[in-house]
Design a protein around this motif. Structure first.
Motif, PDB file in Angstrom:
ATOM      1  N   ILE A  57       0.833  -1.202   0.000  1.00  0.00           N
ATOM      2  CA  ILE A  57       0.000   0.000   0.000  1.00  0.00           C
ATOM      3  C   ILE A  57       0.866   1.250   0.000  1.00  0.00           C
ATOM      4  O   ILE A  57       0.570   2.224  -0.686  1.00  0.00           O
ATOM      5  CB  ILE A  57      -0.956  -0.011   1.220  1.00  0.00           C
ATOM      6  N   THR A  58       1.964   1.216   0.744  1.00  0.00           N
ATOM      7  CA  THR A  58       2.839   2.394   0.779  1.00  0.00           C
ATOM      8  C   THR A  58       3.449   2.659  -0.593  1.00  0.00           C
ATOM      9  O   THR A  58       3.603   3.814  -0.987  1.00  0.00           O
ATOM     10  CB  THR A  58       3.950   2.225   1.831  1.00  0.00           C
ATOM     11  N   GLU A  59       3.816   1.603  -1.322  1.00  0.00           N
ATOM     12  CA  GLU A  59       4.329   1.801  -2.677  1.00  0.00           C
ATOM     13  C   GLU A  59       3.247   2.391  -3.582  1.00  0.00           C
ATOM     14  O   GLU A  59       3.525   3.237  -4.433  1.00  0.00           O
ATOM     15  CB  GLU A  59       4.818   0.480  -3.269  1.00  0.00           C
ATOM     16  N   ILE A  64       1.479   7.896  -6.357  1.00  0.00           N
ATOM     17  CA  ILE A  64       0.575   9.004  -6.665  1.00  0.00           C
ATOM     18  C   ILE A  64       1.376  10.297  -6.642  1.00  0.00           C
ATOM     19  O   ILE A  64       1.999  10.644  -5.638  1.00  0.00           O
ATOM     20  CB  ILE A  64      -0.590   9.078  -5.661  1.00  0.00           C
ATOM     21  N   LYS A  65       1.355  10.992  -7.758  1.00  0.00           N
ATOM     22  CA  LYS A  65       2.094  12.236  -7.873  1.00  0.00           C
ATOM     23  C   LYS A  65       1.141  13.406  -7.597  1.00  0.00           C
ATOM     24  O   LYS A  65      -0.063  13.293  -7.821  1.00  0.00           O
ATOM     25  CB  LYS A  65       2.680  12.361  -9.275  1.00  0.00           C
ATOM     26  N   PRO A  66       1.643  14.549  -7.156  1.00  0.00           N
ATOM     27  CA  PRO A  66       0.767  15.711  -6.951  1.00  0.00           C
ATOM     28  C   PRO A  66       0.071  16.139  -8.237  1.00  0.00           C
ATOM     29  O   PRO A  66      -1.049  16.640  -8.208  1.00  0.00           O
ATOM     30  CB  PRO A  66       1.725  16.805  -6.470  1.00  0.00           C
ATOM     31  N   ASP A  67       0.723  15.909  -9.366  1.00  0.00           N
ATOM     32  CA  ASP A  67       0.130  16.266 -10.656  1.00  0.00           C
ATOM     33  C   ASP A  67      -1.139  15.441 -10.921  1.00  0.00           C
ATOM     34  O   ASP A  67      -2.061  15.926 -11.569  1.00  0.00           O
ATOM     35  CB  ASP A  67       1.161  16.028 -11.762  1.00  0.00           C
ATOM     36  N   ASP A  68      -1.182  14.198 -10.408  1.00  0.00           N
ATOM     37  CA  ASP A  68      -2.378  13.375 -10.580  1.00  0.00           C
ATOM     38  C   ASP A  68      -3.583  14.003  -9.890  1.00  0.00           C
ATOM     39  O   ASP A  68      -4.689  14.013 -10.422  1.00  0.00           O
ATOM     40  CB  ASP A  68      -2.152  11.967 -10.020  1.00  0.00           C
ATOM     41  N   ILE A  69      -3.382  14.530  -8.707  1.00  0.00           N
ATOM     42  CA  ILE A  69      -4.484  15.127  -7.945  1.00  0.00           C
ATOM     43  C   ILE A  69      -4.876  16.475  -8.546  1.00  0.00           C
ATOM     44  O   ILE A  69      -6.055  16.822  -8.587  1.00  0.00           O
ATOM     45  CB  ILE A  69      -4.081  15.275  -6.459  1.00  0.00           C
ATOM     46  N   LEU A  70      -3.892  17.225  -9.036  1.00  0.00           N
ATOM     47  CA  LEU A  70      -4.184  18.535  -9.591  1.00  0.00           C
ATOM     48  C   LEU A  70      -4.897  18.457 -10.939  1.00  0.00           C
ATOM     49  O   LEU A  70      -5.523  19.428 -11.355  1.00  0.00           O
ATOM     50  CB  LEU A  70      -2.893  19.342  -9.745  1.00  0.00           C
ATOM     51  N   ASN A  71      -4.814  17.327 -11.633  1.00  0.00           N
ATOM     52  CA  ASN A  71      -5.422  17.196 -12.951  1.00  0.00           C
ATOM     53  C   ASN A  71      -6.641  16.283 -12.973  1.00  0.00           C
ATOM     54  O   ASN A  71      -7.016  15.782 -14.027  1.00  0.00           O
ATOM     55  CB  ASN A  71      -4.382  16.689 -13.957  1.00  0.00           C
ATOM     56  N   VAL A  72      -7.274  16.068 -11.830  1.00  0.00           N
ATOM     57  CA  VAL A  72      -8.471  15.222 -11.782  1.00  0.00           C
ATOM     58  C   VAL A  72      -9.582  15.830 -12.627  1.00  0.00           C
ATOM     59  O   VAL A  72     -10.335  15.112 -13.281  1.00  0.00           O
ATOM     60  CB  VAL A  72      -8.927  15.013 -10.322  1.00  0.00           C
ATOM     61  N   HIS A  73      -9.667  17.141 -12.655  1.00  0.00           N
ATOM     62  CA  HIS A  73     -10.736  17.805 -13.405  1.00  0.00           C
ATOM     63  C   HIS A  73     -10.620  17.580 -14.910  1.00  0.00           C
ATOM     64  O   HIS A  73     -11.575  17.808 -15.647  1.00  0.00           O
ATOM     65  CB  HIS A  73     -10.756  19.296 -13.087  1.00  0.00           C
ATOM     66  N   LYS A  74      -9.456  17.136 -15.384  1.00  0.00           N
ATOM     67  CA  LYS A  74      -9.274  16.894 -16.813  1.00  0.00           C
ATOM     68  C   LYS A  74      -9.735  15.504 -17.237  1.00  0.00           C
ATOM     69  O   LYS A  74      -9.825  15.230 -18.425  1.00  0.00           O
ATOM     70  CB  LYS A  74      -7.804  17.079 -17.187  1.00  0.00           C
ATOM     71  N   ILE A  75     -10.016  14.635 -16.285  1.00  0.00           N
ATOM     72  CA  ILE A  75     -10.477  13.280 -16.602  1.00  0.00           C
ATOM     73  C   ILE A  75     -11.936  13.382 -17.040  1.00  0.00           C
ATOM     74  O   ILE A  75     -12.750  14.007 -16.362  1.00  0.00           O
ATOM     75  CB  ILE A  75     -10.342  12.362 -15.378  1.00  0.00           C
ATOM     76  N   PRO A  76     -12.276  12.760 -18.180  1.00  0.00           N
ATOM     77  CA  PRO A  76     -13.667  12.836 -18.631  1.00  0.00           C
ATOM     78  C   PRO A  76     -14.612  12.250 -17.576  1.00  0.00           C
ATOM     79  O   PRO A  76     -14.347  11.207 -16.999  1.00  0.00           O
ATOM     80  CB  PRO A  76     -13.693  11.990 -19.903  1.00  0.00           C
ATOM     81  N   CYS A  77     -15.696  12.938 -17.327  1.00  0.00           N
ATOM     82  CA  CYS A  77     -16.760  12.534 -16.398  1.00  0.00           C
ATOM     83  C   CYS A  77     -16.390  12.674 -14.926  1.00  0.00           C
ATOM     84  O   CYS A  77     -17.245  12.457 -14.067  1.00  0.00           O
ATOM     85  CB  CYS A  77     -17.233  11.109 -16.667  1.00  0.00           C
TER      86      CYS A  77
END
Length: 182
Positions: A57-59, A64-77
């Motif tokens: 789980i720690t791996e 998860i990169k900070p960019d993944d969280i900042l770009n959630v709004h770009k994921i369709p739906c």
């Protein structure tokens, strides 16, 4: 020198007239679908190799990169699903609290409504997008077919016009004039 009866006869190659199998048959490609499903891996690690370990789980959290969280709004739906979930959670949580539930229980209901509302809206949006994509593919196919038909009609009309002009030229060349200047 005679062979012993205990030894199997040696194979000398393919029979006359036969061709050798292609390289992909000599060395078959083994695709690993599930971890550990490769038969070559089941023999165990060789010298200098570490045995593959299961991810922890720690791996997973570290991946998860900070960019993944900042770009959630770009994921369709994603935006539509999260907004619906937030609204459902707020309505259900407030409703549960107003009806007379305690705050922790109302919060549990709110989170449950958020989770279920988000998933339902996400799946509904994805299904709509898939249907829209299929409809667009059909529209593009129809437009391409109509354009091909139009090109064929135009080419046929141009061919008929050229044939008519050629025929009129031939008729004009074969037709003698009734007058002569010299």
């Amino acid at each position: 020198m005679a062979q012993d009866d205990n030894e199997p006869p040696r194979v000398r190659g393919p029979p006359p007239g036969a061709t050798a199998p292609p390289d992909h048959v000599k060395k078959p490609q083994i695709y690993e679908i599930f971890p550990g499903s490769n038969p070559q891996d089941q023999a165990g690690p060789t010298e200098g190799q570490k045995s593959p370990s299961q991810p922890t789980i720690t791996e997973g959290i570290r991946s998860i990169k900070p960019d993944d969280i900042l770009n959630v709004h770009k994921i369709p739906c994603a935006r539509q699903g999260l907004m619906t979930g937030i609204g459902a959670g707020a309505v259900v949580g407030m409703g549960r609290y107003i009806i007379g539930g305690r705050v922790p229980r109302a919060a549990n209901w709110a989170f449950g409504a958020f989770f279920i509302g988000s998933i339902i809206q996400w799946e509904y949006c994805r299904a709509q997008r898939a249907n829209e994509k299929a409809a667009m593919a059909r529209v593009v196919e129809v437009i391409d077919r109509k354009q091909a038909e139009k090109k064929a009609r135009d080419a046929e009309a141009a061919r008929l016009k050229q044939e008519a002009e050629e025929k009129s030229r031939q008729e004009a060349a074969t037709k003698k004039s009734w007058y002569k200047f010299w």
